[in-house]
Design a protein around this motif. Structure first.
Motif, short mmCIF file in Angstrom:
data_model
loop_
_atom_site.label_atom_id
_atom_site.label_comp_id
_atom_site.label_asym_id
_atom_site.label_seq_id
_atom_site.Cartn_x
_atom_site.Cartn_y
_atom_site.Cartn_z
N GLU A 52 -12.23 -35.86 2.73
CA GLU A 52 -13.19 -36.74 3.40
C GLU A 52 -14.10 -37.31 2.32
O GLU A 52 -14.11 -36.83 1.18
CB GLU A 52 -14.04 -35.98 4.42
CG GLU A 52 -14.95 -34.93 3.81
CD GLU A 52 -15.72 -34.12 4.84
OE1 GLU A 52 -15.93 -34.60 5.97
OE2 GLU A 52 -16.12 -33.00 4.52
N LEU A 53 -14.85 -38.33 2.66
CA LEU A 53 -15.83 -38.89 1.75
C LEU A 53 -17.20 -38.34 2.11
O LEU A 53 -17.61 -38.41 3.27
CB LEU A 53 -15.85 -40.41 1.83
CG LEU A 53 -17.01 -41.08 1.10
CD1 LEU A 53 -16.89 -40.89 -0.42
CD2 LEU A 53 -17.09 -42.56 1.45
N LEU A 54 -17.87 -37.77 1.13
CA LEU A 54 -19.28 -37.39 1.28
C LEU A 54 -20.08 -38.40 0.48
O LEU A 54 -19.70 -38.76 -0.64
CB LEU A 54 -19.50 -35.98 0.74
CG LEU A 54 -18.60 -34.89 1.31
CD1 LEU A 54 -18.84 -33.56 0.60
CD2 LEU A 54 -18.78 -34.76 2.81
N PHE A 55 -21.19 -38.87 1.03
CA PHE A 55 -22.00 -39.86 0.31
C PHE A 55 -23.47 -39.55 0.46
O PHE A 55 -23.91 -38.92 1.42
CB PHE A 55 -21.67 -41.29 0.80
CG PHE A 55 -22.06 -41.57 2.22
CD1 PHE A 55 -23.26 -42.21 2.52
CD2 PHE A 55 -21.23 -41.20 3.28
CE1 PHE A 55 -23.62 -42.46 3.84
CE2 PHE A 55 -21.58 -41.44 4.59
CZ PHE A 55 -22.78 -42.08 4.87
N ARG A 56 -24.21 -39.99 -0.54
CA ARG A 56 -25.66 -39.75 -0.55
C ARG A 56 -26.35 -40.96 0.07
O ARG A 56 -26.45 -42.01 -0.56
CB ARG A 56 -26.12 -39.49 -1.98
CG ARG A 56 -27.53 -39.02 -2.01
CD ARG A 56 -27.89 -38.33 -3.27
NE ARG A 56 -29.34 -38.40 -3.38
CZ ARG A 56 -30.04 -37.83 -4.31
NH1 ARG A 56 -29.43 -37.13 -5.25
NH2 ARG A 56 -31.34 -37.96 -4.33
#
Length: 177
Positions: A52-56
């Motif tokens: 999955e993509l984790l983003f700030r």
């Protein structure tokens, strides 16, 4: 369509190939390894799902991608303690065992994709927190990682916009011609 990663001579840097395009990438400080161990600085050889993509969210909006995506928070971490039951899993900080902080002052994890390495099943001591993330520049180009694969921001955004949940990252010992 899969992502292929191979080392360049010198081992800390590599080439990431995707859909007939090539991008410089950073690898672990020990290069690509066939027998990954916790803390060895190696990028493991193999074929890995993009989990999955984790983003700030305070630094960037969710980028265009077909991957599932979720924002990280200041208390997000990743357990890297081989003897802990949460080894190679996300945790909330502060955590009772050693854990890497995902909310970093540098920009490496502004966009981070956990790779499907050593997570199904988890083998304690075989390496944790193997991510596809943003690269840091140093005097000789892209700085080595602790075992991850890293790209410059524009290249990462380009790749994220084109991958699918079926895309795999294939890390190879030898460069494909």
């Amino acid at each position: 369509m899969d992502i292929r990663v191979s080392a360049l001579p010198g081992h800390r840097q590599g080439i990431l190939r995707f859909d007939a395009e090539s991008f410089p990438c950073a690898l672990g400080r020990s290069g690509i390894v066939t027998d990954k161990r916790e803390g060895d600085g190696g990028t493991p050889v193999g074929s890995f799902a993009l989990r999955e993509l984790l983003f700030r969210p305070d630094r960037a909006a969710k980028p265009l991608t077909a991957l599932s995506a979720k924002p990280i928070a200041p208390d997000d971490g990743w357990c890297d303690a081989p003897s802990d039951k949460a080894y190679n899993r996300p945790v909330k900080l502060p955590y009772k065992a050693s854990a890497e902080t995902l909310w970093r002052e540098d920009h490496l994890y502004d966009l981070v994709v956990p790779l499907g390495y050593n997570d199904d099943p988890v083998r304690h001591g075989a390496g944790s927190a193997i991510f596809f993330h943003l690269a840091k520049e140093d005097g000789s180009g892209l700085a080595a990682t602790e075992g991850c694969v890293a790209l410059r921001l524009p290249d990462m955004l380009h790749i994220l916009a084109r991958v699918t949940p079926e895309t795999r990252m294939i890390v190879e010992l030898a460069s494909a011609a």
